[in-house]
Enzyme design. Structure first.
Site, PDB file in Angstrom:
ATOM      1  N   VAL A  38      -6.333   5.612  -2.149  1.00 33.98           N
ATOM      2  CA  VAL A  38      -6.338   7.009  -2.575  1.00 33.98           C
ATOM      3  C   VAL A  38      -5.046   7.371  -3.303  1.00 33.98           C
ATOM      4  O   VAL A  38      -3.951   7.022  -2.859  1.00 33.98           O
ATOM      5  CB  VAL A  38      -6.522   7.941  -1.350  1.00 33.98           C
ATOM      6  N   TYR A  49       2.636  -3.629   6.237  1.00 33.03           N
ATOM      7  CA  TYR A  49       1.635  -2.569   6.167  1.00 33.03           C
ATOM      8  C   TYR A  49       0.280  -3.073   6.643  1.00 33.03           C
ATOM      9  O   TYR A  49      -0.358  -2.475   7.513  1.00 33.03           O
ATOM     10  CB  TYR A  49       1.534  -2.019   4.740  1.00 33.03           C
TER      11      TYR A  49
END
Lengths: 126, 132
Positions: free
Chosen positions: B88, B53
């Protein structure tokens, strides 16, 4: 003063940060330096159902309705759905072709929010 | 924040910086290098963190910078910037996160609608430019 419509795209926008971006674009646009006329935002998603549902959600959003920022309430912004799967080049080409046909003069901005992941194999089909 | 260059060897860090001022294929090449290193079980040795990632995000930023440079050279006046929305809370994080989606949207919306002083090829976080 000439009125110029603005065209925007937000990918991966049926939920999460993408959806919040569309929502906040609608809220912020009226007092932004970019404001020159109406705003058309394309919300993209992989699923027609989820995409259209997201638009419906925004159209019934209390804050957006109260602020009267959507065209349905007399505001600047119209929302439109188009399918897009960023892991498929054919989908990307198809959407790009659609945008070029609909908007010869060009578009104003794209928020490349969509992300994809896979396990062990190549992500892009070609 | 994911995607910053502080987790890499100075060799790989230089490779990212170089690719970001070259072109998108150069960035792709670096991503392929990571994939090969992982396949051989040697990514750490090669100077990468063991994290797909994070490496993919550094790749996105590098590609963004390369595209920005390209647009600049072509004289199109299109501004191209990358940002990190922050951590988030969404389906993607499976509920983990420090920000609401609305808070995460702030920097992307600024880059789209705001007056960012004509900046292109920048990396942004919390509504300002940060070092990559």
């Amino acid at each position: 003063m000439s009125v110029e419509r603005r065209i925007a795209v937000v990918t991966g926008a049926n939920k999460g940060v993408g959806l919040a971006i569309v929502r906040n674009l609608a809220l912020e646009y009226p007092r932004s330096p970019l404001r020159s006329g109406p705003l058309l935002i394309y919300l993209t998603a992989r699923s027609d159902e989820r995409g259209r549902k997201a638009i419906e959600e925004l159209q019934n959003d209390t804050q957006l309705r109260t602020a009267k920022v959507l065209a349905q309430d007399g505001g600047d912004t119209t929302l439109s759905y188009h399918s897009l799967d960023i892991s498929q080049s054919s989908s990307i080409q198809s959407f790009a072709k659609f945008l070029k046909q609909q908007h010869h003069e060009g578009i104003d901005f794209v928020v490349n929010n969509a992300g994809a992941h896979t396990f062990g194999s190549n992500l892009l089909d070609s | 924040m994911s995607g910053k260059l502080n987790k890499y060897s100075s060799d790989i860090r230089d490779a990212f910086l170089k690719a970001s001022t070259a072109d998108v294929p150069a960035v792709t090449q670096l991503m392929e290098r990571f994939k090969s290193a992982v396949a051989a079980g040697k990514e750490k040795e090669d100077g990468f963190p063991s994290a797909a990632y994070a490496v993919s995000k550094a790749g996105v930023t590098a590609a963004t910078k390369a595209i920005a440079l390209e647009e600049n050279r072509r004289g199109t006046h299109v501004l191209v910037n990358a940002c990190c929305p922050g951590y988030v809370k969404t389906d993607m994080t499976r509920g983990g996160g420090a920000k609401t989606p609305g808070q995460g949207a702030k920097t992307p919306v600024l880059l789209a609608l705001g007056d960012i002083g004509g900046v292109s090829g920048g990396f942004w976080q919390d509504e300002r430019q940060v070092e990559w």
